[in-house]
Design a protein around this motif. Structure first.
Motif, PDB file in Angstrom:
ATOM      1  N   GLY A   1     -61.607 -79.359 -23.233  1.00 18.54           N
ATOM      2  CA  GLY A   1     -61.709 -80.437 -24.205  1.00 18.54           C
ATOM      3  C   GLY A   1     -61.812 -79.922 -25.624  1.00 18.54           C
ATOM      4  O   GLY A   1     -61.088 -80.366 -26.532  1.00 18.54           O
TER       5      GLY A   1
ATOM      6  N   GLY B   1     -66.877 -82.309 -23.115  1.00 19.31           N
ATOM      7  CA  GLY B   1     -65.447 -82.248 -22.827  1.00 19.31           C
ATOM      8  C   GLY B   1     -64.765 -83.591 -22.983  1.00 19.31           C
ATOM      9  O   GLY B   1     -63.651 -83.680 -23.512  1.00 19.31           O
ATOM     10  N   LEU B   2     -65.426 -84.663 -22.546  1.00 18.01           N
ATOM     11  CA  LEU B   2     -64.845 -86.006 -22.661  1.00 18.01           C
ATOM     12  C   LEU B   2     -64.705 -86.431 -24.124  1.00 18.01           C
ATOM     13  O   LEU B   2     -63.668 -86.970 -24.531  1.00 18.01           O
ATOM     14  CB  LEU B   2     -65.709 -87.012 -21.899  1.00 18.01           C
TER      15      LEU B   2
ATOM     16  N   GLY C   1     -61.990 -84.306 -25.722  1.00 17.27           N
ATOM     17  CA  GLY C   1     -60.682 -84.712 -25.219  1.00 17.27           C
ATOM     18  C   GLY C   1     -60.228 -86.032 -25.811  1.00 17.27           C
ATOM     19  O   GLY C   1     -59.048 -86.207 -26.151  1.00 17.27           O
TER      20      GLY C   1
END
Length: 246
Positions: free
Chosen positions: A144, A225-226, A229
């Motif tokens: 990400g 990471g989310l 991303g």
């Protein structure tokens, strides 16, 4: 997700896997260097788990440059607009590029952990699946953040500089280079802002078979990471990552 979407992702992933196989230099160097340093740090620190997980975190952050390069090269080669002209949507393009790099990152960490057990003296993990969860969460966070970096930097030089600084900063503040208890009080206070802190804590807990100690940091890293991303998808969708920026 439709079959057409999965097919487009598979085609992109296959193409990027071919590019990774043709240029394995980074993978080899980021395997050999930590292996050598593990043997040196083992004599200095004396805690095999600290040595293995710390250097694993440091060199996996350096490997983050490979994540960003997978997208950045499309801009350098002036092929990004060609990808945008296809039916593949931004998330599909980014996922197709991320999958091969995820495999490389997971392979790197698996080899270093195995080396740590066989050569450095780290005791085998209490649960292999728990350690696999920790590796997957850390790889996801790196993917990400690395993809987000690709939408920010304008050259390979900028990327290398950021990744080198990040590797040292994340490792030092995260307790990857020295045990957390030996760090100065000011460093301990700000350590949680470093993803390396959560990665090191998570991996050491996973080696011990501590489910609660692994799950908490893993959730934080997955969240990182989310968010990264989502930022990358929005940035590329708005055209900020196109070749016109170069």
């Amino acid at each position: 997700m439709s079959r057409e979407s999965l097919h487009r992702i598979a085609v992109l992933a296959g193409h990027n896997a071919l590019l990774r196989r043709r240029d394995p230099a980074h993978l080899i160097s980021y395997l050999v260097m930590p292996m050598v340093l593990m043997l040196v740090f083992k004599a200095m620190i004396g805690d095999p788990a600290q040595v293995v997980t710390g250097l694993l975190v440091m060199f996996s952050v350096l490997s983050m440059s490979d994540v960003a390069t997978a997208t950045l090269t499309e801009r350098v080669w002036h092929t990004w607009e060609h990808l945008r002209a296809t039916r593949a949507r931004i998330p599909e393009i980014l996922v197709g590029k991320a999958v091969p790099v995820f495999v490389v990152l997971a392979l790197q960490q698996a080899v270093l952990l195995g080396y740590g057990v066989l050569a450095v003296g780290m005791r085998p993990p209490g649960s292999v699946w728990l350690l696999a969860l920790a590796v997957a969460a850390w790889c996801f966070a790196l993917l990400g953040v690395g993809t987000a970096l690709a939408g920010v930097v304008r050259s390979q030089g900028e990327l290398s500089t950021l990744c080198n600084i990040a590797a040292l900063s994340v490792s030092a503040l995260g307790g990857a280079l020295v045990p957390f208890a030996l760090m100065p009080s000011w460093a301990q206070a700000i350590a949680p802002i470093s993803p390396g802190y959560w990665a090191t804590t998570m991996l050491q807990a996973a080696v011990k078979g501590d489910l609660a100690g692994t799950a908490g940091p893993a959730a934080v890293l997955i969240g990182i990471g989310l968010v990264a991303g989502a930022f990358a998808c929005r940035r590329f969708a708005r055209g900020w990552g196109r070749t016109s920026l170069l």
